[in-house]
Motif scaffolding. Structure first.
Motif, PDB file in Angstrom:
ATOM      1  N   PHE A 155      -9.521  87.324  40.297  1.00 37.72           N
ATOM      2  CA  PHE A 155      -8.707  86.986  41.464  1.00 37.72           C
ATOM      3  C   PHE A 155      -9.255  85.736  42.145  1.00 37.72           C
ATOM      4  CE2 PHE A 155      -7.971  87.350  46.051  1.00 37.72           C
ATOM      5  CZ  PHE A 155      -6.589  87.423  46.092  1.00 37.72           C
ATOM      6  N   ALA A 156     -10.558  85.707  42.377  1.00 37.32           N
ATOM      7  CA  ALA A 156     -11.182  84.561  43.038  1.00 37.32           C
ATOM      8  C   ALA A 156     -11.015  83.292  42.212  1.00 37.32           C
ATOM      9  CB  ALA A 156     -12.663  84.845  43.278  1.00 37.32           C
ATOM     10  N   HIS A 157     -11.163  83.403  40.912  1.00 42.40           N
ATOM     11  CA  HIS A 157     -11.031  82.239  40.036  1.00 42.40           C
ATOM     12  C   HIS A 157      -9.600  81.704  40.060  1.00 42.40           C
ATOM     13  CE1 HIS A 157     -12.174  79.541  36.875  1.00 42.40           C
ATOM     14  NE2 HIS A 157     -11.193  79.983  36.111  1.00 42.40           N
ATOM     15  N   ILE A 158      -8.622  82.596  40.011  1.00 44.53           N
ATOM     16  CA  ILE A 158      -7.223  82.178  40.023  1.00 44.53           C
ATOM     17  C   ILE A 158      -6.862  81.539  41.357  1.00 44.53           C
ATOM     18  CG2 ILE A 158      -4.842  83.023  40.003  1.00 44.53           C
ATOM     19  CD1 ILE A 158      -5.758  84.992  37.806  1.00 44.53           C
ATOM     20  N   ILE A 159      -7.340  82.115  42.457  1.00 40.35           N
ATOM     21  CA  ILE A 159      -7.074  81.527  43.774  1.00 40.35           C
ATOM     22  C   ILE A 159      -7.695  80.136  43.850  1.00 40.35           C
ATOM     23  CG2 ILE A 159      -7.561  81.722  46.246  1.00 40.35           C
ATOM     24  CD1 ILE A 159      -5.405  83.669  45.272  1.00 40.35           C
ATOM     25  N   ASP A 160      -8.894  79.981  43.320  1.00 42.83           N
ATOM     26  CA  ASP A 160      -9.549  78.671  43.311  1.00 42.83           C
ATOM     27  C   ASP A 160      -8.711  77.663  42.520  1.00 42.83           C
ATOM     28  OD1 ASP A 160     -11.795  76.843  43.792  1.00 42.83           O
ATOM     29  OD2 ASP A 160     -12.131  77.030  41.637  1.00 42.83           O
ATOM     30  N   LEU A 161      -8.246  78.068  41.350  1.00 43.12           N
ATOM     31  CA  LEU A 161      -7.408  77.176  40.540  1.00 43.12           C
ATOM     32  C   LEU A 161      -6.113  76.825  41.271  1.00 43.12           C
ATOM     33  CD1 LEU A 161      -7.794  78.777  37.005  1.00 43.12           C
ATOM     34  CD2 LEU A 161      -8.767  76.615  37.810  1.00 43.12           C
ATOM     35  N   ALA A 162      -5.506  77.808  41.899  1.00 39.27           N
ATOM     36  CA  ALA A 162      -4.258  77.565  42.635  1.00 39.27           C
ATOM     37  C   ALA A 162      -4.474  76.554  43.751  1.00 39.27           C
ATOM     38  CB  ALA A 162      -3.716  78.881  43.200  1.00 39.27           C
ATOM     39  N   ASN A 163      -5.598  76.661  44.437  1.00 44.98           N
ATOM     40  CA  ASN A 163      -5.878  75.752  45.540  1.00 44.98           C
ATOM     41  C   ASN A 163      -6.197  74.336  45.075  1.00 44.98           C
ATOM     42  OD1 ASN A 163      -5.411  77.561  47.623  1.00 44.98           O
ATOM     43  ND2 ASN A 163      -7.463  78.399  47.468  1.00 44.98           N
ATOM     44  N   ARG A 164      -6.534  74.177  43.801  1.00 44.47           N
ATOM     45  CA  ARG A 164      -6.852  72.847  43.266  1.00 44.47           C
ATOM     46  C   ARG A 164      -5.634  72.128  42.690  1.00 44.47           C
ATOM     47  NH1 ARG A 164     -12.707  72.672  40.869  1.00 44.47           N
ATOM     48  NH2 ARG A 164     -13.695  74.292  42.089  1.00 44.47           N
ATOM     49  N   THR A 165      -4.555  72.846  42.431  1.00 46.37           N
ATOM     50  CA  THR A 165      -3.401  72.226  41.783  1.00 46.37           C
ATOM     51  C   THR A 165      -2.531  71.479  42.785  1.00 46.37           C
ATOM     52  OG1 THR A 165      -1.562  72.591  40.277  1.00 46.37           O
ATOM     53  CG2 THR A 165      -1.898  74.256  41.958  1.00 46.37           C
ATOM     54  N   ASN A 166      -1.864  70.462  42.301  1.00 49.38           N
ATOM     55  CA  ASN A 166      -0.923  69.703  43.125  1.00 49.38           C
ATOM     56  C   ASN A 166       0.518  70.032  42.760  1.00 49.38           C
ATOM     57  OD1 ASN A 166      -2.943  68.283  44.511  1.00 49.38           O
ATOM     58  ND2 ASN A 166      -3.130  66.835  42.822  1.00 49.38           N
ATOM     59  N   ASP A 167       0.694  70.859  41.730  1.00 49.57           N
ATOM     60  CA  ASP A 167       2.016  71.207  41.239  1.00 49.57           C
ATOM     61  C   ASP A 167       2.483  72.521  41.869  1.00 49.57           C
ATOM     62  OD1 ASP A 167       4.254  70.924  39.340  1.00 49.57           O
ATOM     63  OD2 ASP A 167       3.384  72.757  38.480  1.00 49.57           O
ATOM     64  N   ALA A 168       3.622  72.496  42.540  1.00 47.76           N
ATOM     65  CA  ALA A 168       4.118  73.682  43.236  1.00 47.76           C
ATOM     66  C   ALA A 168       4.402  74.841  42.287  1.00 47.76           C
ATOM     67  CB  ALA A 168       5.367  73.333  44.039  1.00 47.76           C
ATOM     68  N   ALA A 169       4.972  74.544  41.132  1.00 43.34           N
ATOM     69  CA  ALA A 169       5.294  75.612  40.169  1.00 43.34           C
ATOM     70  C   ALA A 169       4.025  76.275  39.651  1.00 43.34           C
ATOM     71  CB  ALA A 169       6.116  75.052  39.010  1.00 43.34           C
ATOM     72  N   THR A 170       2.998  75.477  39.378  1.00 38.64           N
ATOM     73  CA  THR A 170       1.720  76.028  38.909  1.00 38.64           C
ATOM     74  C   THR A 170       1.095  76.879  39.995  1.00 38.64           C
ATOM     75  OG1 THR A 170       1.388  74.124  37.465  1.00 38.64           O
ATOM     76  CG2 THR A 170      -0.566  75.440  38.009  1.00 38.64           C
ATOM     77  N   TYR A 171       1.131  76.388  41.225  1.00 39.78           N
ATOM     78  CA  TYR A 171       0.574  77.137  42.355  1.00 39.78           C
ATOM     79  C   TYR A 171       1.261  78.503  42.480  1.00 39.78           C
ATOM     80  CZ  TYR A 171      -0.687  78.461  47.091  1.00 39.78           C
ATOM     81  OH  TYR A 171      -1.142  79.142  48.188  1.00 39.78           O
ATOM     82  N   GLU A 172       2.578  78.512  42.448  1.00 42.30           N
ATOM     83  CA  GLU A 172       3.318  79.765  42.581  1.00 42.30           C
ATOM     84  C   GLU A 172       3.000  80.721  41.424  1.00 42.30           C
ATOM     85  OE1 GLU A 172       7.481  79.125  43.267  1.00 42.30           O
ATOM     86  OE2 GLU A 172       7.065  77.670  44.848  1.00 42.30           O
TER      87      GLU A 172
END
Length: 68
Positions: free
Chosen positions: A7-24
């Protein structure tokens, strides 16, 4: 890897992305992981610390593989 670490790793990755679709997508994945976890099982968790430890472990492994 535990559910909390994933969970922590995925949240970290989400916070690093600039792409809205990837974040979602990553946030949906994080929610799926946490659906398996009872909230009573999580008294306290410092996600920043978990991510930091994971990144440090990856750095150490990369250095070890590079020296072989």
């Amino acid at each position: 890897m535990t559910n909390i670490e994933a969970f922590a790793h995925i949240i970290d990755l989400a916070n690093r992305t600039n792409d809205a679709a990837t974040y979602e997508y990553l946030m949906r994945e994080a929610q799926e992981i946490m659906l398996d976890k009872k909230t009573g099982d999580i008294d306290y968790c410092d996600f920043r610390q978990l991510v930091t430890e994971r990144l440090e472990n990856q750095t150490v492994k990369a250095k070890e593989q590079g020296s072989k």
